[in-house]
Enzyme design. Structure first.
Site, PDB file in Angstrom:
ATOM      1  N   ASP A  24      32.435   6.707   7.643  1.00 56.83           N
ATOM      2  CA  ASP A  24      31.092   7.159   8.083  1.00 56.83           C
ATOM      3  C   ASP A  24      29.996   7.054   7.022  1.00 56.83           C
ATOM      4  O   ASP A  24      29.139   7.950   6.913  1.00 56.83           O
ATOM      5  CB  ASP A  24      31.173   8.605   8.606  1.00 56.83           C
ATOM      6  CG  ASP A  24      32.116   8.749   9.787  1.00 56.83           C
ATOM      7  OD1 ASP A  24      32.670   7.740  10.241  1.00 56.83           O
ATOM      8  OD2 ASP A  24      32.302   9.889  10.244  1.00 56.83           O
ATOM      9  N   GLU A  72      30.756   7.282  12.921  1.00 60.34           N
ATOM     10  CA  GLU A  72      30.704   8.354  13.920  1.00 60.34           C
ATOM     11  C   GLU A  72      29.529   8.057  14.842  1.00 60.34           C
ATOM     12  O   GLU A  72      28.375   8.013  14.388  1.00 60.34           O
ATOM     13  CB  GLU A  72      30.530   9.719  13.255  1.00 60.34           C
ATOM     14  CG  GLU A  72      30.517  10.859  14.268  1.00 60.34           C
ATOM     15  CD  GLU A  72      30.451  12.241  13.625  1.00 60.34           C
ATOM     16  OE1 GLU A  72      30.553  12.344  12.389  1.00 60.34           O
ATOM     17  OE2 GLU A  72      30.294  13.217  14.379  1.00 60.34           O
ATOM     18  N   LYS A 129      33.854   5.905  16.344  1.00 61.88           N
ATOM     19  CA  LYS A 129      34.625   7.098  16.735  1.00 61.88           C
ATOM     20  C   LYS A 129      33.688   8.210  17.208  1.00 61.88           C
ATOM     21  O   LYS A 129      32.686   8.494  16.557  1.00 61.88           O
ATOM     22  CB  LYS A 129      35.492   7.580  15.563  1.00 61.88           C
ATOM     23  CG  LYS A 129      34.711   8.023  14.337  1.00 61.88           C
ATOM     24  CD  LYS A 129      35.663   8.426  13.226  1.00 61.88           C
ATOM     25  CE  LYS A 129      34.949   8.960  12.001  1.00 61.88           C
ATOM     26  NZ  LYS A 129      34.184  10.192  12.187  1.00 61.88           N
ATOM     27  N   LYS A 132      35.527  13.665  14.833  1.00 63.39           N
ATOM     28  CA  LYS A 132      35.535  13.749  13.375  1.00 63.39           C
ATOM     29  C   LYS A 132      36.696  12.938  12.814  1.00 63.39           C
ATOM     30  O   LYS A 132      36.549  12.220  11.844  1.00 63.39           O
ATOM     31  CB  LYS A 132      35.561  15.211  12.953  1.00 63.39           C
ATOM     32  CG  LYS A 132      34.270  15.910  13.412  1.00 63.39           C
ATOM     33  CD  LYS A 132      34.261  17.390  13.165  1.00 63.39           C
ATOM     34  CE  LYS A 132      32.906  17.975  13.579  1.00 63.39           C
ATOM     35  NZ  LYS A 132      32.657  17.898  15.040  1.00 63.39           N
ATOM     36  N   VAL A 157      32.238  10.070   3.760  1.00 67.77           N
ATOM     37  CA  VAL A 157      31.574  11.363   3.949  1.00 67.77           C
ATOM     38  C   VAL A 157      31.865  11.922   5.341  1.00 67.77           C
ATOM     39  O   VAL A 157      32.142  11.153   6.266  1.00 67.77           O
ATOM     40  CB  VAL A 157      30.052  11.219   3.764  1.00 67.77           C
ATOM     41  CG1 VAL A 157      29.744  10.760   2.349  1.00 67.77           C
ATOM     42  CG2 VAL A 157      29.416  10.270   4.777  1.00 67.77           C
ATOM     43  N   THR A 158      31.733  13.239   5.480  1.00 64.08           N
ATOM     44  CA  THR A 158      31.701  14.189   4.396  1.00 64.08           C
ATOM     45  C   THR A 158      33.118  14.678   4.138  1.00 64.08           C
ATOM     46  O   THR A 158      33.958  14.675   5.030  1.00 64.08           O
ATOM     47  CB  THR A 158      30.797  15.423   4.709  1.00 64.08           C
ATOM     48  OG1 THR A 158      31.324  16.105   5.858  1.00 64.08           O
ATOM     49  CG2 THR A 158      29.379  15.011   4.966  1.00 64.08           C
ATOM     50  N   CYS A 162      34.600  14.831   8.337  1.00 61.21           N
ATOM     51  CA  CYS A 162      35.287  13.670   8.910  1.00 61.21           C
ATOM     52  C   CYS A 162      36.385  13.111   8.002  1.00 61.21           C
ATOM     53  O   CYS A 162      37.382  12.572   8.494  1.00 61.21           O
ATOM     54  CB  CYS A 162      34.274  12.599   9.268  1.00 61.21           C
ATOM     55  SG  CYS A 162      33.232  13.121  10.660  1.00 61.21           S
ATOM     56  N   GLN A 202      50.528  22.649  -2.830  1.00 60.52           N
ATOM     57  CA  GLN A 202      51.863  22.796  -2.235  1.00 60.52           C
ATOM     58  C   GLN A 202      52.627  21.467  -2.265  1.00 60.52           C
ATOM     59  O   GLN A 202      53.253  21.059  -1.285  1.00 60.52           O
ATOM     60  CB  GLN A 202      51.760  23.315  -0.799  1.00 60.52           C
ATOM     61  CG  GLN A 202      50.966  24.615  -0.679  1.00 60.52           C
ATOM     62  CD  GLN A 202      50.905  25.115   0.737  1.00 60.52           C
ATOM     63  OE1 GLN A 202      51.906  25.557   1.297  1.00 60.52           O
ATOM     64  NE2 GLN A 202      49.730  25.044   1.335  1.00 60.52           N
TER      65      GLN A 202
HETATM   66  N1  TIU Z   1      31.106  12.112   9.218  1.00 58.05           N
HETATM   67  C1  TIU Z   1      30.985  13.436   9.172  1.00 58.05           C
HETATM   68  O1  TIU Z   1      31.508  14.073   8.264  1.00 58.05           O
HETATM   69  N2  TIU Z   1      30.225  14.054  10.154  1.00 58.05           N
HETATM   70  C2  TIU Z   1      29.536  15.235  10.006  1.00 58.05           C
HETATM   71  O2  TIU Z   1      28.897  15.701  10.936  1.00 58.05           O
HETATM   72  N3  TIU Z   1      29.590  15.823   8.776  1.00 58.05           N
HETATM   73  C3  TIU Z   1      28.908  16.930   8.367  1.00 58.05           C
HETATM   74  O3  TIU Z   1      29.158  17.410   7.257  1.00 58.05           O
HETATM   75  N4  TIU Z   1      27.985  17.479   9.142  1.00 58.05           N
END
Ligand code: TIU
Length: 222
Positions: A24, A72, A129, A132, A157-158, A162, A202
């Site tokens: 993403d 996304e 996609k 997430k 990210v993030t 995701c 762990q």
């Molecule tokens: N790709 C992804 O992480 N989508 C989000 O909406 N991330 C946020 O941190 N909002």
């Protein structure tokens, strides 16, 4: 085979069974006027990882190894956008509404594109996609299976949204997952730090973490 210096212990690395999964890296998350900013976030933080992700991308390209980009996004008719996702948060712009870079998180809009510095090439797989996780409602699993991929090197990210969701989905599906510490970023530094800690805790319960330079070393070693 090579061994990558990783946490919590070394990662046995078979580059021919690996895919670089770039999650993403879209304008909607990294640039002004997109989804990330509409949620009230400082998007500048996310740009800091672009050089490291770019170095890994170039290295995978040079060896002709599998590269997966994810995006996304939703269908223009929003039929894959559940209300439970659309109605969350207090954004200035909701998914599907028109913003300065087109409709927020809608396939085909300028804001949905991957940033120019990391733009996919014709032979690289791009997974669109709606969720997430990159396995949910996509054919990612089939693609990886057909290529004999068993190890995923994750960037993007993030970190805690995701990227972590995809890493957990992959772990449950039997993939060995390595999250690149300087190749992932969050709008919340404390969430990034917590994610790195929790996935490798762990005895690597979800997977490993490593620095991009150590992965590049692993690529050249074996
Ligand atoms: N790709 C992804 O992480 N989508 C989000 O909406 N991330 C946020 O941190 N909002």
């Amino acid at each position: 085979m090579a061994v990558i210096a990783a946490k919590p212990f070394a990662f046995p690395f078979d580059k021919y069974k690996s895919a670089l999964v770039i999650i993403d890296m879209q304008r909607d998350f990294l640039e002004h006027g997109g989804f990330g900013e509409s949620l009230g976030n400082d998007v500048a933080r996310l740009g800091t990882i672009v050089p490291a992700v770019g170095r890994l991308l170039q290295a995978w390209r040079a060896l002709d190894l599998t590269i997966i980009h994810t995006m996304e996004c939703h269908r223009p008719d929003l039929s894959d956008l559940p209300a439970a996702k659309r109605d969350r948060g207090q954004p200035k712009l909701r998914i599907g509404e028109p913003g300065p870079m087109g409709r927020i998180l809608v396939a085909g809009e300028p804001g949905t594109e991957i940033i120019a510095a990391l733009a996919p090439r014709m032979n690289e797989i791009v997974i669109e996609k709606p969720g997430k996780g990159a396995f949910y409602a996509t054919n990612l699993g089939e693609i990886l299976k057909s290529r004999g991929i068993t190890q995923l090197i994750l960037v993007g990210v993030t970190t805690e949204v995701c990227v972590q969701t995809t890493m957990r989905e992959a772990n449950d599906r039997g993939y060995e997952c390595l999250l690149v510490e300087d190749g992932t970023e969050s709008y919340f530094p404390e969430f990034k730090a917590a994610t790195l800690e929790m996935v490798r805790a762990q005895g690597a319960i979800v997977g490993w973490t490593a620095l991009s330079n150590d992965i590049l070393q692993g690529l050249s070693d074996g």
